[in-house]
Design an enzyme around this catalytic site. Structure first.
Site, PDB file in Angstrom:
ATOM      1  N   TRP A 101       4.422 -12.113   9.391  1.00  0.00           N
ATOM      2  CA  TRP A 101       4.575 -12.156   7.936  1.00  0.00           C
ATOM      3  C   TRP A 101       6.041 -12.205   7.549  1.00  0.00           C
ATOM      4  CZ3 TRP A 101       0.249 -13.915   6.842  1.00  0.00           C
ATOM      5  CH2 TRP A 101      -0.927 -13.430   7.450  1.00  0.00           C
ATOM      6  N   ASP A 168       7.890  -6.042   1.673  1.00  0.00           N
ATOM      7  CA  ASP A 168       6.469  -6.359   1.748  1.00  0.00           C
ATOM      8  C   ASP A 168       5.762  -5.117   2.263  1.00  0.00           C
ATOM      9  OD1 ASP A 168       3.916  -7.224   2.329  1.00  0.00           O
ATOM     10  OD2 ASP A 168       4.529  -8.901   3.603  1.00  0.00           O
ATOM     11  N   LYS A 192      -5.693  -4.398   1.454  1.00  0.00           N
ATOM     12  CA  LYS A 192      -5.603  -3.450   2.563  1.00  0.00           C
ATOM     13  C   LYS A 192      -5.898  -2.029   2.078  1.00  0.00           C
ATOM     14  CE  LYS A 192      -3.560  -6.848   4.941  1.00  0.00           C
ATOM     15  NZ  LYS A 192      -4.184  -7.608   6.031  1.00  0.00           N
TER      16      LYS A 192
END
Length: 356
Positions: A101, A168, A192
């Site tokens: 990511w 992030d 999540k």
């Protein structure tokens, strides 16, 4: 049979949240309409998004000068949107590369300005978090991914950079206390620890905005999204409502402090079994092990199918590891009860007895 959901995302939601969301899907608070049918400009939804915004601020102790947004596009859009709003084409941003990511964030940021990768753990397949990270004084910000879902690593503490941080936090938001004042922007896909896919939480420092020379597309301009209260266009009404339900649930569970204690207990129990059991080995450096995504392998990979079959028989789903690492990944997000971790530990112990 009860299912024990270890999927990395979309991930587990609290049972109370699902039950309340199911009611609203049929009819919201006796108004004769499903929540999915009401206007995003209606007083009912205005109350929902206002409360959700306030709870984020309360739970994370967001200081003055920051705004909370509920946007769309996931973290993947934020890879670009953060740099678009903060990084001029002639300026430099520093990025720490700790996995897939962050690598994607680096790729998108390069469209906006100069990017310097100041640290990377790619040399060991991202199984550790770089230490002693040196950031150039001229960097506009430093970008980090606080938890790495694929590789099972996590910043156990956030370095004290001289530069503002863009982070992030998609896979560990609300799992532990954070000092929001360290950051220019925090972003997190909801799927999540916060809600279903389709909604992205962004916490942005107003003072960081308005400093780039480029003209920004309206949809990708944080200032415009702030002025419109996250509703420049039709927002993801139902996902935001599920986020609100999750935020209420988190507060009822003792807030972030309570969540942190439960997450540490779950992770500690499973890591202890991985380290004790001679059939298994963890993949991440011990000092950098994630409390959200616990990755491990069998010492004999030929036994993997048999172990997965035992997991399935016990109601365990989503345990197979990402192809980049292999083996197994147990995602123990906020809504997972420790009893599900205990079931996995028991399967591992029974598998040891059968194969030793």
């Amino acid at each position: 049979m009860k299912k024990h959901n270890f999927f990395a995302g979309p991930a587990i939601l609290a049972e109370e949240v699902k039950q309340e969301a199911a009611k609203a899907a049929l009819e919201y608070q006796g108004i004769g309409l499903s929540l999915m049918e009401i206007s995003h400009r209606s007083p009912e939804f205005t109350a929902i998004i206002d409360e959700a915004r306030d709870l984020v601020k309360e739970l994370l102790e967001v200081p003055e000068g920051y705004q909370v947004l509920f946007l769309q596009g996931g973290a993947s859009l934020q890879f670009y949107m953060t740099a678009l709003n903060l990084l001029d084409s002639s300026k430099t941003a520093a990025y720490v590369d700790t996995g897939s990511w962050s690598s994607k964030a680096i790729k998108e940021a390069k469209r906006c300005g100069n990017v310097e990768v100041v640290a990377s753990s790619k040399d060991k397949n991202y199984n550790y978090i770089p230490k002693d990270i040196a950031v150039p004084a001229n960097a506009q910000y430093v970008h980090i991914t606080t938890n790495n879902t694929i590789f099972g690593t996590q910043f156990q503490s956030i370095p004290d950079f001289d530069q503002p941080i863009v982070a992030d936090m998609s896979s560990d938001i609300f799992s532990r206390p954070i000092d929001v004042s360290k950051y220019d922007i925090i972003y997190a896909g909801a799927q999540k620890n916060l809600g279903p896919a389709g909604c992205t939480l962004v916490i942005v420092k107003e003072g960081a905005l308005g400093k780039v020379s480029r003209e920004l597309p309206s949809m990708l301009d944080y200032s415009i999204q702030i002025k419109s209260g996250s509703l420049f266009n039709t927002g993801p009404v139902f996902p935001i409502y599920v986020c609100l339900l999750t935020l209420r649930w988190l507060k009822q569970q003792g807030g972030i402090a309570g969540t942190q204690v439960r997450n540490e207990l779950k992770a500690m129990a499973l890591y202890e079994e991985i380290d004790r059991n001679p059939l298994f080995v963890g993949t991440a450096a011990k000092e950098d092990r994630s409390r959200m995504n616990i990755c491990f392998l069998l010492n004999d990979p030929s036994m993997s199918d048999a172990f997965l079959a035992d997991c399935a028989a016990a109601g365990i789903v989503g345990i197979k590891g990402h192809r980049s690492v292999g083996g197994f990944r147990a995602s123990t997000y906020n809504a997972m009860d420790k009893s599900s971790v205990d079931v996995l530990i028991q399967v591992m112990q029974d598998f040891e007895k059968k194969n030793m």
